[in-house]
Design a protein around this motif. Sequence first.
Motif, PDB file in Angstrom:
ATOM      1  N   UNK A  89      -8.842   5.700 -39.180  1.00 34.50           N
ATOM      2  CA  UNK A  89      -7.997   6.522 -38.292  1.00 34.50           C
ATOM      3  C   UNK A  89      -7.485   7.755 -39.029  1.00 34.50           C
ATOM      4  N   UNK A 144      -9.954  10.496 -39.064  1.00 32.51           N
ATOM      5  CA  UNK A 144      -9.990  11.206 -37.777  1.00 32.51           C
ATOM      6  C   UNK A 144      -8.881  12.251 -37.720  1.00 32.51           C
ATOM      7  N   UNK A 145      -7.709  11.881 -38.230  1.00 32.62           N
ATOM      8  CA  UNK A 145      -6.589  12.818 -38.241  1.00 32.62           C
ATOM      9  C   UNK A 145      -6.913  14.025 -39.136  1.00 32.62           C
ATOM     10  N   UNK A 201      -9.931  15.089 -39.789  1.00 27.42           N
ATOM     11  CA  UNK A 201     -10.971  15.865 -39.107  1.00 27.42           C
ATOM     12  C   UNK A 201     -10.343  16.796 -38.072  1.00 27.42           C
TER      13      UNK A 201
END
Lengths: 140, 140
Positions: free
Chosen positions: A109, A112-113, A115
Motif C-alpha cells: 500500500x 501505491x502512495x 506512486x
Amino acid sequence: MGIKSSVAEVYAALTTAEGLADWYTTDTKGEGDELGGVLQFRFEAGGFDMKVLELHPDKRVLWEVIDGPEEWIDTHVDWKLDQVDDYTIVLFKHEGWKEPVDFMHHCSTKWAVFMMSLKSLIETGKGAPEPDDVKIDNWN
Amino acid sequence: MGIKSSVAEVYAALTTAEGLADWYTTDTKGEGDELGGVLQFRFEAGGFDMKVLELHPDKRVLWEVIDGPEEWIDTHVDWKLDQVDDYTIVLFKHEGWKEPVDFMHHCSTKWAVFMMSLKSLIETGKGAPEPDDVKIDNWN
C-alpha cells in the motif's frame, strides 16, 4: 498507474537522485543513471540501498535491494514504462519477497502512495516525498 | 493500512451500503450485513456485484464477485481487521485472479487509493468515493 507526461520525464524521475528526492524521500543520494550504481534512500525509520541492475532509457529501470530491512534484501524493484495515448503507463513490481509477511502488505500500500506522489510530482510539480509523505499506519 | 479508529467503525463502513457509499462508490446498493447478501457497486465504467461469504463482526468480511468484468468473476475480496494500539489495522486482499493481467495491476493500485479513501472517511469524516475518486490512469 498512468501519468500525463512523456516517458522521458518519468524516466528522469526514476534515474536521478534529484528526481527521486522529489517524490520518494528527500534524503536520496547516489547514482541512478548508471548500471551498477547504488542509490541510497533514507527514511526516518531506516533506509534502503538499491543497485541499478537494468537501465533501458524511457522503457525500464530495475533495482536490486542490497541493504536495508532483512525482508527486502535481494528483492527486486522493477519499473516498466510505456506510452499509451496521453499517458506514460508505469508498471511497477516489488518482487522476490520470501514470505507474504504483514510488512509486505504494508509496503504494497505504501508503494501505491509513493506512486501517486510520483504522478503528482510530474502532473502538478509537487510530490509528497518523506518526510512529507502520506502516512498509512503505525509503521508509517 | 491502519486507521485511527475503533474496529467497530471500520466494520460498519464495510458492511453497510451507507458506509460503502461514503468511500467506495456513491452508487452502492444491497445488503452487506447478512450472509449471502449481495452488494451492488456501480461506477461510471461498469460495476461489480459481490456476495457476502463471511461476516465476523469487528474481525473479517469476505466477498465473492458474482457479476462484473470477466477477470473479476469468482475472485474474493477479503478484509481482516485487528486492533493494534490506537489503530484498526486493515489487511486487504483481492485474490483469485486467474492471470496477472494489466487490469490486475491497475486494480491493485486503485484498491490502495480506495483504502486511503476509507481511512480518510473515518479519520476526517470525508472519503473520496466514485465519482470523486482519485483517478490513477486512462482506465480511471
